[in-house]
Design a protein around this motif. Structure first.
Motif, PDB file in Angstrom:
ATOM      1  N   SER A  10      33.118  32.641  46.051  1.00  7.29           N
ATOM      2  CA  SER A  10      34.070  33.691  45.711  1.00  7.29           C
ATOM      3  C   SER A  10      35.148  33.777  46.768  1.00  7.29           C
ATOM      4  N   ILE A  32      40.636  42.432  44.705  1.00  8.53           N
ATOM      5  CA  ILE A  32      39.764  41.899  43.664  1.00  8.53           C
ATOM      6  C   ILE A  32      39.053  40.682  44.238  1.00  8.53           C
ATOM      7  N   HIS A  35      34.948  35.191  41.475  1.00  8.31           N
ATOM      8  CA  HIS A  35      33.735  34.394  41.608  1.00  8.31           C
ATOM      9  C   HIS A  35      33.924  33.185  40.701  1.00  8.31           C
ATOM     10  N   VAL A  49      34.672  34.871  37.146  1.00  7.85           N
ATOM     11  CA  VAL A  49      34.343  36.274  36.909  1.00  7.85           C
ATOM     12  C   VAL A  49      35.130  37.097  37.925  1.00  7.85           C
ATOM     13  N   GLU A  50      35.862  38.083  37.442  1.00  9.56           N
ATOM     14  CA  GLU A  50      36.654  38.957  38.311  1.00  9.56           C
ATOM     15  C   GLU A  50      35.911  40.272  38.519  1.00  9.56           C
ATOM     16  N   THR A  51      35.834  40.718  39.789  1.00  9.95           N
ATOM     17  CA  THR A  51      35.247  42.009  40.123  1.00  9.95           C
ATOM     18  C   THR A  51      36.150  42.696  41.143  1.00  9.95           C
ATOM     19  N   THR A  52      35.817  43.939  41.477  1.00 13.98           N
ATOM     20  CA  THR A  52      36.535  44.589  42.570  1.00 13.98           C
ATOM     21  C   THR A  52      36.081  43.942  43.880  1.00 13.98           C
ATOM     22  N   LYS A  55      32.403  44.429  45.305  1.00 14.81           N
ATOM     23  CA  LYS A  55      31.221  44.002  44.552  1.00 14.81           C
ATOM     24  C   LYS A  55      30.508  42.870  45.293  1.00 14.81           C
ATOM     25  N   VAL A  60      26.455  38.865  40.498  1.00 10.64           N
ATOM     26  CA  VAL A  60      27.399  38.103  39.685  1.00 10.64           C
ATOM     27  C   VAL A  60      26.856  36.697  39.395  1.00 10.64           C
ATOM     28  N   ASN A  63      25.868  35.684  35.895  1.00 11.58           N
ATOM     29  CA  ASN A  63      26.947  35.418  34.953  1.00 11.58           C
ATOM     30  C   ASN A  63      27.503  34.004  35.090  1.00 11.58           C
TER      31      ASN A  63
END
Length: 96
Positions: A10, A32, A35, A49-52, A55, A60, A63
Motif C-alpha cells: 500500500s 487516502i 492497497h 482497494v482505496e481506504t482512508t 485504515k 484489507v 479483499n
C-alpha cells in the motif's frame, strides 16, 4: 512453483486537510491509502482497494487475496489467525 506470485502493498497519498475532509489523516493533513495487488508475471496491477489513510493494512488483505496466486506481502498484512487456519486446513503440524 505451482502458482505465480501476487505482491501486495500500500501507499498513502496525503494532501491538505481541507482537500479531503472525509479522510483526516494526521494534524493538518488528509489522506487516502491505495492497497494494490500486483502480478509479477504480467507487471500489471490486478486489484486496487482505496481506504482512508488511517485504515490498517491487515483487514484489507482479504479483499486482495486470490487463490490463483501465492501471496507475497509485508508484515502489515500478516495474520496469525490466517496462518493457524491454513495449518489446520492442510493438516500441517505447527511448531509451538
Amino acid at each position: 512453483m505451482p502458482k505465480t506470485l501476487l505482491s501486495i502493498d500500500s501507499t498513502t497519498i496525503t494532501v491538505g486537510k481541507t482537500r479531503l475532509r472525509w479522510a483526516i489523516y494526521h494534524g493538518e493533513r488528509s489522506g487516502i491509502k491505495l492497497h494494490v495487488s500486483f502480478t509479477n508475471e504480467t507487471a500489471m496491477p490486478l486489484q486496487v482497494v482505496e481506504t482512508t489513510g488511517l485504515k490498517h493494512d491487515g483487514p484489507v488483505r482479504e479483499n486482495l487475496e486470490d487463490a490463483r496466486f501465492i501471496l507475497v506481502c509485508d508484515r502489515a498484512y500478516f495474520s496469525i489467525e490466517k496462518v493457524d487456519r491454513y495449518l489446520q486446513e492442510n493438516n500441517i503440524l505447527s511448531c509451538v
